[in-house]
Design a protein around this motif. Structure first.
Motif, mmCIF file in Angstrom:
data_model
loop_
_atom_site.group_PDB
_atom_site.id
_atom_site.type_symbol
_atom_site.label_atom_id
_atom_site.label_comp_id
_atom_site.label_asym_id
_atom_site.label_seq_id
_atom_site.Cartn_x
_atom_site.Cartn_y
_atom_site.Cartn_z
ATOM 1 N N ASN A 102 0.866 -0.568 -0.199
ATOM 2 C CA ASN A 102 -0.053 -0.078 0.030
ATOM 3 C C ASN A 102 1.126 0.896 0.096
ATOM 4 O O ASN A 102 2.195 1.009 0.539
ATOM 5 C CB ASN A 102 -0.541 -0.138 0.793
ATOM 6 N N PRO A 103 -0.009 2.562 -0.714
ATOM 7 C CA PRO A 103 1.622 3.465 -0.226
ATOM 8 C C PRO A 103 1.699 3.776 0.697
ATOM 9 O O PRO A 103 0.628 3.576 2.132
ATOM 10 C CB PRO A 103 0.544 4.851 -1.129
ATOM 11 N N LEU A 104 2.836 4.900 0.794
ATOM 12 C CA LEU A 104 3.515 4.777 2.974
ATOM 13 C C LEU A 104 2.514 6.329 3.242
ATOM 14 O O LEU A 104 2.444 6.026 4.119
ATOM 15 C CB LEU A 104 5.238 4.886 2.002
ATOM 16 N N SER A 105 2.174 7.090 2.177
ATOM 17 C CA SER A 105 1.092 7.678 2.457
ATOM 18 C C SER A 105 0.265 7.354 3.698
ATOM 19 O O SER A 105 -0.673 8.106 3.855
ATOM 20 C CB SER A 105 1.300 8.510 1.572
ATOM 21 N N SER A 106 -0.109 6.239 2.973
ATOM 22 C CA SER A 106 -1.416 5.378 4.025
ATOM 23 C C SER A 106 -1.157 4.453 5.602
ATOM 24 O O SER A 106 -0.094 4.842 5.508
ATOM 25 C CB SER A 106 -1.870 4.028 2.979
ATOM 26 N N ARG A 107 -2.039 4.406 6.491
ATOM 27 C CA ARG A 107 -1.382 3.648 7.316
ATOM 28 C C ARG A 107 -0.950 2.328 7.327
ATOM 29 O O ARG A 107 -0.035 1.216 8.213
ATOM 30 C CB ARG A 107 -2.930 3.498 8.688
#
Length: 401
Positions: free
Chosen positions: A176-181
């Protein structure tokens, strides 16, 4: 112990999976009840796996109900660990199954004609991922996994990497994107299990790649991993397309740029069409950016699995644009795409003539070769040798030509 007292993980009634219901207790030791179609043959083994997993995790008191449908031990371990982590504070690294798959040194330059997506929460599909012949297998933790199951999926993917042999296929995990949890936890969990490559979704700039590179490097050093993990940015937005070369050059670990048409068309506010005309310019820019940085470019998926003619047309267009392969979402799409990206007889014969003419000219002390009235220059020679190299790899010709 966490505040949550009950949880369930897994999928009831699904092939090679199980449903685990777990209730935290403060006393009373561990109680296990099991329902399984293979109860008479494997009931004792299933219970032993559940109990051993809980013991390794340090869980001493709980009630566990298992509804099994032919799950392998590493799947049982994953489902039990995921449930236990929701109820208890579990020390790392959790309960790792014994590695059954030899570590192979990944190749940066390799065939990537097809990358087959497998949902990371589906043990049955992942178990068979290596038998279809795709060049790359992607164990997906992003779009195909519901938010409520992402914690369980990353443990299952970790155990799958340790337990399932995908043969010569490149093992890729889409985080998942690093910007997500979820993104950082995905990397922390799966990297020690040894994926060849991390697929980075929603890549828009060099910083996105360097952040993943930094985390990856820290884990490799901490775990003593010898093989460097490759990175494969997935470009799915207008901003990402315009930064394609910058993204490709952000790290020496980058092996290819991939294009994602579904999110790109959503970002552009346009509909996706069978011809792909709405993304033609974007895909062209991505190929140019990738090639300028010296890495491969891989095209998006063709989403209609029943439209083989459309798939072949899309693959031919991708090859003509300079892509090295395409994403696929079903095993039936692998062979048609491989056929398109394999050099044809005429292509191989022409490549042989080019190389032969160049070699003959050099033996005579000349730096210039011709075929008919056409001069053979360095780019033509380079392309010809690449065609022959691919043909050799695919077994279409032997090394003697």
């Amino acid at each position: 112990m966490n505040r949550i007292m009950k949880t369930l993980t897994g999928r009831e009634g699904k092939k090679n999976d199980l449903l685990v219901k777990m209730e935290a207790k403060k006393s009373g030791s561990v109680s296990v009840s099991i329902e399984s179609k293979v109860m008479s043959m494997y009931g004792d083994q299933i219970e032993a796996t559940v109990r051993e997993t809980l013991k390794t995790l340090g869980v001493k008191h709980c009630r566990v109900e298992v509804s099994d449908n032919g799950a392998f031990d590493y799947v049982i371990q994953a489902r039990v660990e995921a449930a236990a982590r929701r109820l208890y504070d579990i020390e790392e690294p959790g309960c790792l199954p014994e590695r059954k798959v030899p570590r192979r040194k990944p190749g940066k330059e390799r065939l990537r004609r097809t990358r087959l997506y497998m949902p990371g929460n589906n043990p049955s599909l992942m178990y068979n991922g290596g038998i279809f012949g795709a060049d790359c297998v992607i164990l997906d933790l992003e779009d195909s996994v519901a938010p409520a199951q992402k914690d369980a999926a990353r443990i299952l993917v970790r155990n799958t990497l340790l337990s399932v042999d995908f043969g010569e296929a490149e093992k890729i995990v889409r985080i998942n994107p690093l910007s997500s949890r979820y993104g950082r936890c995905d990397i922390e969990t799966v990297l020690p299990a040894g994926p060849d490559t991390i697929l980075i979704p929603k890549s828009e700039n060099a910083r996105d790649i360097r952040d993943v590179e930094e985390i990856t490097g820290e884990i490799e050093q901490r775990e003593g991993l010898k093989n460097k993990t490759f990175l494969m940015p997935l470009i799915e937005t207008a901003a990402g397309v315009l930064s394609a070369r910058e993204i490709a050059e952000a790290s020496g670990r980058v092996v290819a740029l991939c294009f994602g048409a579904e999110d790109f068309t959503a970002d552009m506010g346009v509909s996706r069409t069978r011809s792909g005309k709405e993304s033609f310019v974007a895909r062209s820019l991505l190929v140019i950016g990738a090639r300028a940085a010296g890495v491969q470019a891989i095209d998006t998926v063709f989403s209609d699995i029943k439209d083989t003619e459309g798939l072949i047309e899309s693959a031919r267009e991708a090859k003509d644009l300079g892509f090295a392969g395409k994403g696929v979402i079903h095993p039936s799409q692998i062979e048609p795409v491989h056929d398109v990206f394999a050099p044809g007889i005429e292509e191989i014969e022409y490549a042989r003539k080019v190389v032969s003419a160049i070699d003959e000219a050099r033996e005579k002390g000349s730096g210039v070769a011709t075929i008919g009235r056409k001069m053979i220059d360095a780019p033509i020679e380079k392309r010809a040798r690449k065609v022959l190299s691919i043909a050799e790899t695919l077994g279409l010709i032997d090394k003697t030509g």
